[in-house]
Write a protein that holds these residues in place. Structure first.
Motif, PDB file in Angstrom:
ATOM      1  N   ASP A 198       0.837  -1.218   0.000  1.00 50.11           N
ATOM      2  CA  ASP A 198       0.000   0.000   0.000  1.00 50.11           C
ATOM      3  C   ASP A 198       0.862   1.254   0.000  1.00 50.11           C
ATOM      4  N   ALA A 199       1.883   1.253   0.857  1.00 50.57           N
ATOM      5  CA  ALA A 199       2.698   2.468   1.009  1.00 50.57           C
ATOM      6  C   ALA A 199       3.405   2.817  -0.301  1.00 50.57           C
ATOM      7  N   HIS A 200       3.954   1.798  -0.981  1.00 50.67           N
ATOM      8  CA  HIS A 200       4.679   2.096  -2.229  1.00 50.67           C
ATOM      9  C   HIS A 200       3.704   2.445  -3.350  1.00 50.67           C
ATOM     10  N   ARG A 201       2.540   1.813  -3.349  1.00 52.69           N
ATOM     11  CA  ARG A 201       1.551   2.193  -4.382  1.00 52.69           C
ATOM     12  C   ARG A 201       1.079   3.630  -4.154  1.00 52.69           C
ATOM     13  N   ARG A 202       0.908   4.010  -2.885  1.00 50.61           N
ATOM     14  CA  ARG A 202       0.526   5.399  -2.585  1.00 50.61           C
ATOM     15  C   ARG A 202       1.558   6.382  -3.147  1.00 50.61           C
ATOM     16  N   ARG A 203       2.818   5.929  -3.213  1.00 52.55           N
ATOM     17  CA  ARG A 203       3.889   6.817  -3.697  1.00 52.55           C
ATOM     18  C   ARG A 203       4.081   6.688  -5.219  1.00 52.55           C
ATOM     19  N   GLY A 204       3.162   5.984  -5.844  1.00 49.88           N
ATOM     20  CA  GLY A 204       3.170   5.950  -7.314  1.00 49.88           C
ATOM     21  C   GLY A 204       3.960   4.826  -7.944  1.00 49.88           C
ATOM     22  N   MET A 205       4.375   3.834  -7.124  1.00 50.20           N
ATOM     23  CA  MET A 205       5.117   2.702  -7.685  1.00 50.20           C
ATOM     24  C   MET A 205       4.111   1.672  -8.219  1.00 50.20           C
ATOM     25  N   GLN A 206       4.435   1.099  -9.369  1.00 55.13           N
ATOM     26  CA  GLN A 206       3.607  -0.010  -9.869  1.00 55.13           C
ATOM     27  C   GLN A 206       4.182  -1.291  -9.273  1.00 55.13           C
ATOM     28  N   ILE A 207       3.321  -2.133  -8.727  1.00 56.02           N
ATOM     29  CA  ILE A 207       3.843  -3.385  -8.169  1.00 56.02           C
ATOM     30  C   ILE A 207       3.009  -4.541  -8.706  1.00 56.02           C
ATOM     31  N   VAL A 208       3.678  -5.508  -9.298  1.00 64.23           N
ATOM     32  CA  VAL A 208       2.992  -6.697  -9.808  1.00 64.23           C
ATOM     33  C   VAL A 208       3.424  -7.877  -8.945  1.00 64.23           C
ATOM     34  N   LEU A 209       2.463  -8.485  -8.254  1.00 65.69           N
ATOM     35  CA  LEU A 209       2.760  -9.691  -7.469  1.00 65.69           C
ATOM     36  C   LEU A 209       2.499 -10.922  -8.330  1.00 65.69           C
ATOM     37  N   ASN A 210       2.985 -12.056  -7.910  1.00 68.51           N
ATOM     38  CA  ASN A 210       2.839 -13.309  -8.677  1.00 68.51           C
ATOM     39  C   ASN A 210       3.305 -13.129 -10.116  1.00 68.51           C
ATOM     40  N   ALA A 211       4.298 -12.278 -10.298  1.00 69.82           N
ATOM     41  CA  ALA A 211       4.756 -11.970 -11.664  1.00 69.82           C
ATOM     42  C   ALA A 211       5.505 -13.171 -12.244  1.00 69.82           C
ATOM     43  N   ARG A 212       5.155 -13.532 -13.456  1.00 67.59           N
ATOM     44  CA  ARG A 212       5.847 -14.635 -14.151  1.00 67.59           C
ATOM     45  C   ARG A 212       6.610 -14.013 -15.313  1.00 67.59           C
ATOM     46  N   ILE A 213       7.896 -13.882 -15.139  1.00 69.29           N
ATOM     47  CA  ILE A 213       8.707 -13.207 -16.165  1.00 69.29           C
ATOM     48  C   ILE A 213       9.171 -14.231 -17.191  1.00 69.29           C
ATOM     49  N   SER A 214       9.022 -13.876 -18.442  1.00 70.97           N
ATOM     50  CA  SER A 214       9.458 -14.765 -19.512  1.00 70.97           C
ATOM     51  C   SER A 214      10.889 -14.432 -19.931  1.00 70.97           C
ATOM     52  N   HIS A 215      11.115 -13.204 -20.395  1.00 73.66           N
ATOM     53  CA  HIS A 215      12.447 -12.825 -20.851  1.00 73.66           C
ATOM     54  C   HIS A 215      12.541 -11.305 -20.951  1.00 73.66           C
ATOM     55  N   LEU A 216      13.747 -10.835 -21.177  1.00 73.67           N
ATOM     56  CA  LEU A 216      13.952  -9.399 -21.378  1.00 73.67           C
ATOM     57  C   LEU A 216      14.040  -9.132 -22.877  1.00 73.67           C
ATOM     58  N   ILE A 217      13.547  -7.966 -23.267  1.00 76.76           N
ATOM     59  CA  ILE A 217      13.543  -7.605 -24.686  1.00 76.76           C
ATOM     60  C   ILE A 217      14.538  -6.462 -24.882  1.00 76.76           C
ATOM     61  N   GLY A 218      15.209  -6.458 -26.012  1.00 79.56           N
ATOM     62  CA  GLY A 218      16.166  -5.380 -26.251  1.00 79.56           C
ATOM     63  C   GLY A 218      16.193  -4.965 -27.699  1.00 79.56           C
ATOM     64  N   GLY A 219      16.788  -3.799 -27.943  1.00 74.91           N
ATOM     65  CA  GLY A 219      16.904  -3.295 -29.303  1.00 74.91           C
ATOM     66  C   GLY A 219      18.220  -3.735 -29.923  1.00 74.91           C
ATOM     67  N   ASP A 220      18.397  -3.402 -31.175  1.00 79.51           N
ATOM     68  CA  ASP A 220      19.654  -3.738 -31.850  1.00 79.51           C
ATOM     69  C   ASP A 220      20.774  -2.841 -31.333  1.00 79.51           C
TER      70      ASP A 220
END
Ligand SMILES: Cc1cc2nc3c(=O)[nH]c(=O)nc-3n(C[C@H](O)[C@H](O)[C@H](O)COP(=O)(O)OP(=O)(O)OC[C@H]3O[C@@H](n4cnc5c(N)ncnc54)[C@H](O)[C@@H]3O)c2cc1C
Length: 427
Positions: A198-220
């Protein structure tokens, strides 16, 4: 003269060297650290350092003069790679730089390194870890860069949240991705996790719980032969979170290479007893690299690896005593802190195995405590923005006292007045 070799020049290693000299040890003391810097404090790295507020001297543990005055030979920028030992515990260590160090006594204070995330794309430019000074030195200007606006922090533990808080304070769009159903779930109760959310969301942070990360994307890459920059984090459900910078904070791995080489028992850390002695009975080890008998409450059993400055210093005291041939055992009440902007958490005790919690005060007011009980006995507390209550709990635990749950829940009773000593006489 007895020569002592301490491998790992940080909180625990410096503490052992310091105590040996304080206690009149006159033999050579070699303190070897692989990092190129003088021993420094890590906690400010994820706080004031990456915010750009600190200079190297603000985080250095001891001056050059301090080592010289104590005749402690500090060797930095060199790694101990092999150790050969005789049956009496003496031996010779060799460093990567080709130096050979003969010793009679050995202490391992090798700490831990950042756990690497095993997904595709972590080698893109703009992907960071934060365990040591060099990583912090790289991260700080990257965070300050005006072109870096979208920041994704992977891992909602203390280091992730502290860093995310700094980034948010710099005006960045910050998303924290946590794989577990709650923040800092390994260490604190649901009530404290919910408060942070709650405290971090009040300060404008986006928080995703149970996050399932696949991979990182990048440019050339802009330059041939170089890696491109990270542009986003892809989740398994197909969502892509834009990222100009990704900070990965998914825990640490204890540094046990030398312990393995020496044939010492390793079990999620260098196994030590309450006297900080490794399985050969000769080598001592202290700090983040060790797995030790649960130090508190006494008799609770089990083993634990603690990652805190307080533990490194306390266990190092015991290790130094063992090197001096004394019988000392780790018995102090562990404590810890985390500063996330204006939210100061202080933890006293260990909550392992708790069966009841009492929330004292109102989390929404951002000044409250969560007290943990096992079989009716107070064993730990998370204290948010209330140092007086932290001190009351820490003092009670140190005396083996308790604070009855009913009294703890009543905010009109100051915690220190509710302490009940082990012989049941109110303090
Ligand atoms: C960003 C960050 C923030 C933190 N914040 C807090 C906080 O707010 N509160 C808190 O209590 N704790 C905090 N901690 C944890 C705390 O810093 C650690 O618990 C503490 O530093 C442990 O000290 P140590 O001496 O055991 O190990 P380390 O600090 O890890 O030091 C071990 C050293 O040994 C060196 N080494 C390893 N192997 C060799 C070798 N073979 N030869 C030579 N050198 C070697 C390593 O390079 C390292 O420099 C934080 C940690 C980090 C990274």
């Amino acid at each position: 003269m007895t020569a002592t070799l301490i491998v790992g020049a940080c909180q625990a290693g410096v503490q052992i060297a310091s105590i040996l000299r304080e206690r009149g040890e006159t033999g050579p003391i070699y303190l070897v650290g692989e990092e190129p810097h003088r021993p420094y404090q890590r906690p400010p790295l994820s706080k004031g350092w990456i915010k750009g507020e600190l200079q190297p001297d603000d985080v250095i543990l001891r001056s050059r003069d301090w080592f010289a005055e104590r005749d402690i030979e500090l060797i930095t920028g060199d790694r101990v790679v092999t150790v050969h030992r005789a049956a009496d515990g003496s031996g010779t260590a060799t460093t990567e730089g080709g130096r050979s160090i003969a010793f009679d006594r050995l202490a391992l204070t090798t700490g831990a390194s950042a756990r690497k995330l095993q997904i595709k794309g972590t080698d893109y430019h703009g992907v960071h870890y934060l365990r040591d000074a060099d990583q912090a030195i790289t991260l700080q200007p990257a965070l300050a860069d005006d072109e870096v606006q979208n920041i994704v922090v992977i891992g909602g533990g203390f280091i992730g949240l502290e860093s995310a808080t700094v980034a948010r304070g710099l005006g960045k769009n910050v998303t924290v991705l946590e794989a577990a159903p709650r923040l800092v779930g390994r260490v604190v109760a649901e009530e404290t996790s919910a408060f942070y959310l709650d405290a971090h969301r009040r300060r404008g942070m986006q928080i995703v719980l149970n996050a399932r990360i696949s991979h990182l994307i990048g440019g050339d890459a802009k330059v041939a032969g170089q890696r491109g920059s990270v542009t986003g984090v892809a989740l398994e459900d197909g969502t892509v979170i834009p990222a100009d910078l990704v900070l990965i904070g998914v825990g640490v791995i204890p540094r046990t290479e030398l312990a393995y080489q020496l044939g010492l028992d390793v079990d999620g850390g260098i196994s030590v007893d309450a006297s900080a002695r490794a399985s050969d009975g000769k080598t001592v080890a202290a700090g983040d690299c060790t797995m030790m008998p649960n130090p508190y409450p006494l008799g609770v059993g089990g083993r634990i690896r603690l990652e805190s400055v307080n533990n490194a210093l306390e266990q190092a005291k015991i290790a130094a005593a063992s090197l001096l041939g004394e019988d000392a055992e780790y018995r102090s009440v562990p404590w810890f802190w985390s500063d996330q902007g204006d939210i100061k958490l202080q933890i006293a005790g260990l909550s392992t195995g708790y069966d009841q919690v009492v929330v004292r005060g109102e989390p929404a007011e951002e000044k409250f405590s969560v007290l943990y009980y096992r079989d009716g006995q107070l064993i730990a507390a998370d204290v948010i923005n209330h140092p007086v209550e932290f001190l009351a709990v820490k003092s009670a635990l140190t005396k083996g006292a308790t604070i009855p749950a009913a009294a703890a829940a009543d905010v009109t009773i100051p915690l220190k007045n509710a302490v009940v000593l082990p012989d049941s006489v109110p303090a």
